[in-house]
Every structure is written in structure tokens, then in C-alpha cells.
Write a protein that holds these residues in place. Structure first.
Motif, PDB file in Angstrom:
ATOM      1  N   ASN A 160      56.192  97.006 -30.178  1.00  0.00           N
ATOM      2  CA  ASN A 160      57.525  96.324 -29.740  1.00  0.00           C
ATOM      3  C   ASN A 160      58.187  96.887 -29.875  1.00  0.00           C
ATOM      4  OD1 ASN A 160      55.340  95.141 -28.645  1.00  0.00           O
ATOM      5  ND2 ASN A 160      56.180  92.854 -29.101  1.00  0.00           N
ATOM      6  N   LEU A 161      58.814  96.997 -31.890  1.00  0.00           N
ATOM      7  CA  LEU A 161      59.641  97.530 -32.278  1.00  0.00           C
ATOM      8  C   LEU A 161      60.235  99.032 -31.825  1.00  0.00           C
ATOM      9  CD1 LEU A 161      62.464  97.786 -34.167  1.00  0.00           C
ATOM     10  CD2 LEU A 161      60.504  97.854 -35.960  1.00  0.00           C
ATOM     11  N   SER A 162      58.650  99.836 -32.087  1.00  0.00           N
ATOM     12  CA  SER A 162      58.779 101.321 -31.440  1.00  0.00           C
ATOM     13  C   SER A 162      59.299 101.061 -29.977  1.00  0.00           C
ATOM     14  CB  SER A 162      57.321 102.109 -31.805  1.00  0.00           C
ATOM     15  OG  SER A 162      57.107 101.644 -32.844  1.00  0.00           O
ATOM     16  N   LYS A 163      59.335 100.748 -29.441  1.00  0.00           N
ATOM     17  CA  LYS A 163      59.499 100.935 -27.682  1.00  0.00           C
ATOM     18  C   LYS A 163      60.645 100.284 -27.267  1.00  0.00           C
ATOM     19  CE  LYS A 163      55.324  99.467 -25.921  1.00  0.00           C
ATOM     20  NZ  LYS A 163      53.914  98.553 -24.951  1.00  0.00           N
ATOM     21  N   ASN A 164      61.702  99.185 -28.070  1.00  0.00           N
ATOM     22  CA  ASN A 164      62.564  98.648 -28.196  1.00  0.00           C
ATOM     23  C   ASN A 164      64.013  99.707 -28.964  1.00  0.00           C
ATOM     24  OD1 ASN A 164      62.377  96.499 -27.234  1.00  0.00           O
ATOM     25  ND2 ASN A 164      61.768  95.368 -29.076  1.00  0.00           N
ATOM     26  N   SER A 165      63.386 100.779 -29.426  1.00  0.00           N
ATOM     27  CA  SER A 165      63.452 101.322 -30.787  1.00  0.00           C
ATOM     28  C   SER A 165      63.998 102.809 -29.134  1.00  0.00           C
ATOM     29  CB  SER A 165      63.027 101.718 -32.092  1.00  0.00           C
ATOM     30  OG  SER A 165      62.752 101.493 -32.614  1.00  0.00           O
ATOM     31  N   LEU A 166      62.843 103.279 -28.428  1.00  0.00           N
ATOM     32  CA  LEU A 166      63.400 104.199 -27.939  1.00  0.00           C
ATOM     33  C   LEU A 166      64.390 104.053 -26.659  1.00  0.00           C
ATOM     34  CD1 LEU A 166      59.453 105.116 -27.352  1.00  0.00           C
ATOM     35  CD2 LEU A 166      61.098 106.532 -28.769  1.00  0.00           C
ATOM     36  N   THR A 167      64.165 102.925 -26.423  1.00  0.00           N
ATOM     37  CA  THR A 167      65.221 102.322 -25.442  1.00  0.00           C
ATOM     38  C   THR A 167      66.603 102.041 -26.072  1.00  0.00           C
ATOM     39  OG1 THR A 167      63.913 100.786 -24.573  1.00  0.00           O
ATOM     40  CG2 THR A 167      66.146 100.375 -23.945  1.00  0.00           C
ATOM     41  N   LEU A 168      67.232 101.531 -27.354  1.00  0.00           N
ATOM     42  CA  LEU A 168      68.075 102.451 -28.240  1.00  0.00           C
ATOM     43  C   LEU A 168      68.660 103.795 -28.065  1.00  0.00           C
ATOM     44  CD1 LEU A 168      70.020 100.461 -29.464  1.00  0.00           C
ATOM     45  CD2 LEU A 168      68.561 101.317 -31.903  1.00  0.00           C
ATOM     46  N   LEU A 169      67.337 104.779 -28.535  1.00  0.00           N
ATOM     47  CA  LEU A 169      67.631 105.744 -28.696  1.00  0.00           C
ATOM     48  C   LEU A 169      68.268 106.742 -28.088  1.00  0.00           C
ATOM     49  CD1 LEU A 169      64.147 106.791 -30.756  1.00  0.00           C
ATOM     50  CD2 LEU A 169      65.883 106.469 -31.746  1.00  0.00           C
ATOM     51  N   SER A 170      68.038 106.401 -26.300  1.00  0.00           N
ATOM     52  CA  SER A 170      68.182 106.876 -25.623  1.00  0.00           C
ATOM     53  C   SER A 170      69.831 106.579 -24.892  1.00  0.00           C
ATOM     54  CB  SER A 170      67.508 107.056 -24.284  1.00  0.00           C
ATOM     55  OG  SER A 170      67.572 104.956 -24.063  1.00  0.00           O
ATOM     56  N   ASP A 171      70.108 105.081 -25.993  1.00  0.00           N
ATOM     57  CA  ASP A 171      71.216 104.355 -25.244  1.00  0.00           C
ATOM     58  C   ASP A 171      73.022 104.943 -26.053  1.00  0.00           C
ATOM     59  OD1 ASP A 171      70.473 103.875 -22.605  1.00  0.00           O
ATOM     60  OD2 ASP A 171      70.045 102.041 -23.605  1.00  0.00           O
ATOM     61  N   ILE A 172      72.464 105.189 -27.189  1.00  0.00           N
ATOM     62  CA  ILE A 172      73.826 104.663 -27.989  1.00  0.00           C
ATOM     63  C   ILE A 172      74.144 106.037 -28.580  1.00  0.00           C
ATOM     64  CG2 ILE A 172      71.642 105.129 -30.348  1.00  0.00           C
ATOM     65  CD1 ILE A 172      73.417 102.989 -31.710  1.00  0.00           C
ATOM     66  N   PRO A 173      75.137 106.406 -29.191  1.00  0.00           N
ATOM     67  CA  PRO A 173      75.979 107.609 -28.827  1.00  0.00           C
ATOM     68  C   PRO A 173      75.964 108.539 -30.543  1.00  0.00           C
ATOM     69  CG  PRO A 173      77.121 105.830 -29.019  1.00  0.00           C
ATOM     70  CD  PRO A 173      76.905 104.912 -28.642  1.00  0.00           C
ATOM     71  N   LEU A 174      75.432 106.980 -31.218  1.00  0.00           N
ATOM     72  CA  LEU A 174      74.574 107.961 -32.736  1.00  0.00           C
ATOM     73  C   LEU A 174      73.946 108.122 -33.494  1.00  0.00           C
ATOM     74  CD1 LEU A 174      76.717 104.259 -34.285  1.00  0.00           C
ATOM     75  CD2 LEU A 174      78.085 107.007 -33.881  1.00  0.00           C
ATOM     76  N   ALA A 175      73.892 108.504 -33.346  1.00  0.00           N
ATOM     77  CA  ALA A 175      72.737 109.382 -34.648  1.00  0.00           C
ATOM     78  C   ALA A 175      71.505 108.252 -35.122  1.00  0.00           C
ATOM     79  CB  ALA A 175      72.405 109.856 -35.527  1.00  0.00           C
ATOM     80  N   VAL A 176      70.349 108.470 -33.909  1.00  0.00           N
ATOM     81  CA  VAL A 176      69.852 107.080 -34.490  1.00  0.00           C
ATOM     82  C   VAL A 176      67.900 107.215 -34.918  1.00  0.00           C
ATOM     83  CG1 VAL A 176      68.078 104.926 -34.058  1.00  0.00           C
ATOM     84  CG2 VAL A 176      69.862 105.338 -32.596  1.00  0.00           C
ATOM     85  N   ILE A 177      67.752 106.800 -36.449  1.00  0.00           N
ATOM     86  CA  ILE A 177      66.613 107.129 -37.478  1.00  0.00           C
ATOM     87  C   ILE A 177      66.078 106.434 -37.364  1.00  0.00           C
ATOM     88  CG2 ILE A 177      65.243 109.129 -39.322  1.00  0.00           C
ATOM     89  CD1 ILE A 177      68.024 110.703 -39.032  1.00  0.00           C
ATOM     90  N   GLU A 178      64.117 106.126 -36.819  1.00  0.00           N
ATOM     91  CA  GLU A 178      63.075 105.255 -37.209  1.00  0.00           C
ATOM     92  C   GLU A 178      62.590 105.532 -38.337  1.00  0.00           C
ATOM     93  OE1 GLU A 178      60.184 101.926 -36.040  1.00  0.00           O
ATOM     94  OE2 GLU A 178      60.995 102.826 -34.582  1.00  0.00           O
ATOM     95  N   TRP A 179      62.773 104.697 -40.078  1.00  0.00           N
ATOM     96  CA  TRP A 179      61.700 105.116 -40.966  1.00  0.00           C
ATOM     97  C   TRP A 179      60.563 104.678 -40.494  1.00  0.00           C
ATOM     98  CZ3 TRP A 179      64.051 109.261 -43.215  1.00  0.00           C
ATOM     99  CH2 TRP A 179      65.777 109.671 -43.219  1.00  0.00           C
ATOM    100  N   ASP A 180      59.724 104.791 -41.423  1.00  0.00           N
ATOM    101  CA  ASP A 180      58.256 104.267 -41.428  1.00  0.00           C
ATOM    102  C   ASP A 180      58.494 103.587 -42.597  1.00  0.00           C
ATOM    103  OD1 ASP A 180      57.339 105.993 -43.860  1.00  0.00           O
ATOM    104  OD2 ASP A 180      55.579 106.790 -42.063  1.00  0.00           O
ATOM    105  N   SER A 181      57.301 102.532 -43.703  1.00  0.00           N
ATOM    106  CA  SER A 181      57.400 102.188 -44.712  1.00  0.00           C
ATOM    107  C   SER A 181      57.890 103.544 -45.988  1.00  0.00           C
ATOM    108  CB  SER A 181      56.456 101.268 -45.400  1.00  0.00           C
ATOM    109  OG  SER A 181      55.449 102.040 -45.325  1.00  0.00           O
TER     110      SER A 181
END
Length: 408
Positions: free
Chosen positions: A5-26
Motif C-alpha cells: 500500500n505504501l508503494s502504491k501511495n508513493s507512486l501516486t505521490l511521485l507523480s504529483d509532487i514538484p520536488l524530487a521524491v526517493i523511497e528507500w528500503d531498510s
């Protein structure tokens, strides 16, 4: 399930936000990479996903970044940081990072989402502003449109009694308690002008200073420079006061000298002018706040004082210092009087026998008549005795005369 769910939400966030967005694993490896991240760092999503965080970090900053990730794991910090980063082409850029860790129900780290803003241009601009401010001879600062100091030079900080770092973020007009400066900048910001210059009086720690303030608008703020013109302002006031005093002297001199009975030479008149010019009773600083009429009255009074002083000096010379002064004449009289007293004493001594004889005559019965009779009688008696002796002794008078001549 939460991770998906976090990954799906992150994908939506990645497409909308004007800043660079990076998701990291543990393990600090990239899971998501949006298009803005590609623009900032130069790597595509295919090249970046799976890479460890260190591939974006210069070698000398890797220990610091490891510490930030540790703080995020333990929820003790690391939520915001500012550091240098590496682009694909090897360029060093400065980025501002906002990090948010996500945990599952067992409080195990699922991933970390970072929002990144490239502030290299801002940093470069700030460095340029700092460099420019440091070259300004007077007070200089960079102020945003919310009227907060973004940068100041050393002279500005020294004037306000703080160091430059303490001033950053402070509101304009709060530290120096100068509402006029703040109000002037507010009007400037609201206007359509890009540049402005004003004369502003500032008071801090009891010291009043006059500045020429210049401001120029930039994209996110304005550069404000201030030059201390207090000395120049004081000089202008002195010159103005001196001019008013000179005009008052020119006006007062004829009025006072017209009523003066002193006969002046050119030299004495020049002396009076020099005294009024070089040694004024009412100085230029003392008459700054006076009106023209008040200055004229004071200067006229001063001219009268100088004139009366001249009169007193002339009287003093007449009485004491001149060759024919009253004092010298008085001394001569004293000398003459002493001489007369000495002559009188000598005369008194010469007249003493006559006075004694006079007292005897006065004491004789009949007074002077008695003495005259006695003198006549004595004369007749002497003549009779002499004649009797000549006859008795048969003295030849011619022989007696010859003997006397021979004796002489």
C-alpha cells in the motif's frame, strides 16, 4: 500488505509532487525514484533503483549520512538535513532533505521517503550576496520581502551589537527599534519601484546616527545598503549656522558701530572682525536650533559686548597704561608734591631764625616800634663812639684805608 500500500501511495505521490521524491528500503537502497529526482541528480529511475544511498554522497560526507539513517531507524532525528550531493556528471550540488520513516505494527522499519529540493542556486546566490555584502564600505544586508534579515555584513552586525548569524531571521526594526526604517521598506515593497534611496535617522543605545539608505529589489528580497552621513550632516548644519551667524554679524555691525562714540582705526576695526570670526561668544553649534531672528539678536548682543569691551580697554589705557594716562600723571604729581614738601621743609629751616626773632619782637613791650627805636639809638651811639675814638686817637682815615687794602 502495508508495504504494498505504501508503494502504491508513493507512486501516486511521485507523480504529483514538484520536488524530487526517493523511497528507500531498510537497507538504504532506492525503491522509488520520480522524474524530478532524475532532473536533479541526472540518473534515470532504471539506473537509480536498487542503488545504495552512498552513490549520491561525496566520500567525505558518508559518515554523516550513515548517522542520519541511524537516527531515522531509531526515531531520534534525521528528519531534515542540508548537505552536498553528487550528480551523475560529477557535479556537486547542495540539497535540502526532508525525511519520513514508516514502521509496521511491530515497529519495524518498512521504508523511508525523502523529499529533496535542489538549493544550489540559492546557495550560490547566498554566497554571492555574502561576498557582495562583505565588499560594501558601509552597512549592508539582504532582506526578504517579509522584512527579515537573510544576510548581513560585519559592519551591520557590529552596529546592531550582534554577530551576523544572530541577525539572520530577525525582523527589521525590532533590534534597533527604528520604526521609520521598517515603514520606509514596507512602502518600497508595496511600490512598483525597483530601487530607492532615503535619508533615515537611526537611534540605538542612545546614539543617533543619520544614514543614506539605498535598496534594490531582487527576485526573493532586496539588497539594502546604508552609509553613515552623520559627520557630513553635522558639517552641513555647522556651515548653515556659520552662514546665518555671518549674515547676522554683517547686519549687526553697522547698527552697533553707528551708535558707538569710539573713533576707530582700520586696524582696530579689523581686530573686532577677527574676534567675531575666530572667537565667537555664541558658537555655531550653540545656535543650530535657533531661528534667524534669535540668531540676529544674539549676534547683535555679542557685537555690543565686543564694542563695550573695546571701550573699557580704551578707558583702561587712558587710566593706567598709556604714557599720558591719569595714573602716570598722578604719580608725577606725587613726585612733585614730595619735592615741594622737601623744599618747604628747607624753607622752614631757613625761616626759623626769622621766626624766632619775630617771636622775640612780638614778645617785646611796644613790639616792632621799640626795636626800631633801639636800632636807631644803637646806630647813633655807634657813630658817636667811632667819631669820638678817631678824634681822641688822632687816626688818619686815609692811612687806615691803605692798611686795609694792603691786608686784603
Amino acid at each position: 500488505m502495508l508495504n504494498q500500500n505504501l508503494s502504491k501511495n508513493s507512486l501516486t505521490l511521485l507523480s504529483d509532487i514538484p520536488l524530487a521524491v526517493i523511497e528507500w528500503d531498510s537497507d538504504c537502497r532506492i525503491k522509488q525514484w520520480n522524474s524530478q529526482a532524475e532532473k536533479i541528480f541526472g540518473w534515470t529511475a532504471e539506473e537509480a533503483i536498487g542503488q545504495h544511498a552512498f552513490f549520491l554522497i561525496p566520500a567525505h560526507l558518508k559518515p554523516m549520512i550513515s548517522d542520519i539513517f541511524s537516527q531515522l531507524y531509531t526515531q531520534t532525528g534525521g528528519l531534515r538535513n542540508l548537505n552536498e550531493n553528487l550528480r551523475k556528471d560529477g557535479e556537486i550540488i547542495t540539497c535540502e532533505w526532508y525525511n519520513k520513516p514508516f514502521f509496521d505494527e511491530q515497529n519495524q522499519l518498512i521504508s523511508i521517503v525523502s523529499l529533496i529540493k535542489d538549493i544550489s542556486l540559492e546557495t550560490e546566490l547566498r554566497e554571492q550576496i555574502d561576498a557582495f555584502l562583505s565588499t560594501v564600505a558601509g552597512l549592508a544586508s539582504y532582506i526578504d520581502f517579509n522584512l527579515r534579515y537573510e544576510a548581513v555584513n560585519g559592519k551591520m552586525a557590529e552596529y546592531l551589537g550582534l554577530n551576523p548569524q544572530e541577525l539572520v531571521g530577525q525582523e527589521v526594526g525590532k533590534i534597533d527599534e527604528n520604526p521609520e526604517f521598517r515603514q520606509t521598506l514596507e512602502r518600497f515593497i508595496a511600490s512598483h519601484r525597483s530601487e530607492g534611496t532615503w535619508e533615515i535617522v537611526s537611534k540605538i543605545q542612545g546614539k543617533t546616527t543619520t544614514f543614506i539608505v539605498s535598496a534594490k529589489k531582487c527576485r526573493n528580497g532586496m539588497v539594502v545598503t546604508s552609509v553613515d552621513i552623520t559627520d557630513r550632516k553635522n558639517l552641513e548644519m555647522q556651515l548653515k549656522a556659520s552662514e546665518e551667524r555671518s549674515n547676522a554679524v554683517i547686519k549687526a555691525l553697522p547698527q552697533v558701530l553707528k551708535s558707538s562714540s569710539i573713533r576707530r582705526s582700520t586696524e582696530s576695526f579689523e581686530t573686532l572682525i577677527q574676534q567675531l570670526t575666530d572667537d565667537p561668544v555664541f558658537s555655531d553649534l550653540g545656535i543650530r536650533e535657533l531661528s534667524t531672528s534669535q540668531i540676529e539678536k544674539l549676534v547683535k548682543l555679542e557685537v555690543e559686548v565686543r564694542e563695550n569691551s573695546t571701550r573699557l580697554r580704551q578707558i583702561e589705557r587712558s587710566l593706567f597704561t598709556d604714557q599720558n594716562s591719569f595714573n602716570n600723571r598722578l604719580k608725577e604729581l606725587e613726585v612733585y608734591q614730595e619735592s615741594d614738601e622737601d623744599n618747604w621743609k628747607e624753607m622752614e629751616a631757613d625761616l626759623f631764625p626769622f621766626r624766632t626773632f619775630g617771636r622775640i619782637v612780638k614778645a617785646t613791650p611796644g613790639g616792632l616800634k621799640t626795636w626800631l627805636i633801639l636800632i636807631v639809638f644803637s646806630t647813633l651811639l655807634s657813630t658817636f663812639i667811632i667819631d669820638l675814638a678817631i678824634r681822641y686817637y688822632d687816626i688818619n682815615l686815609q692811612d687806615l684805608v691803605n692798611q686795609i687794602q694792603r691786608i686784603e
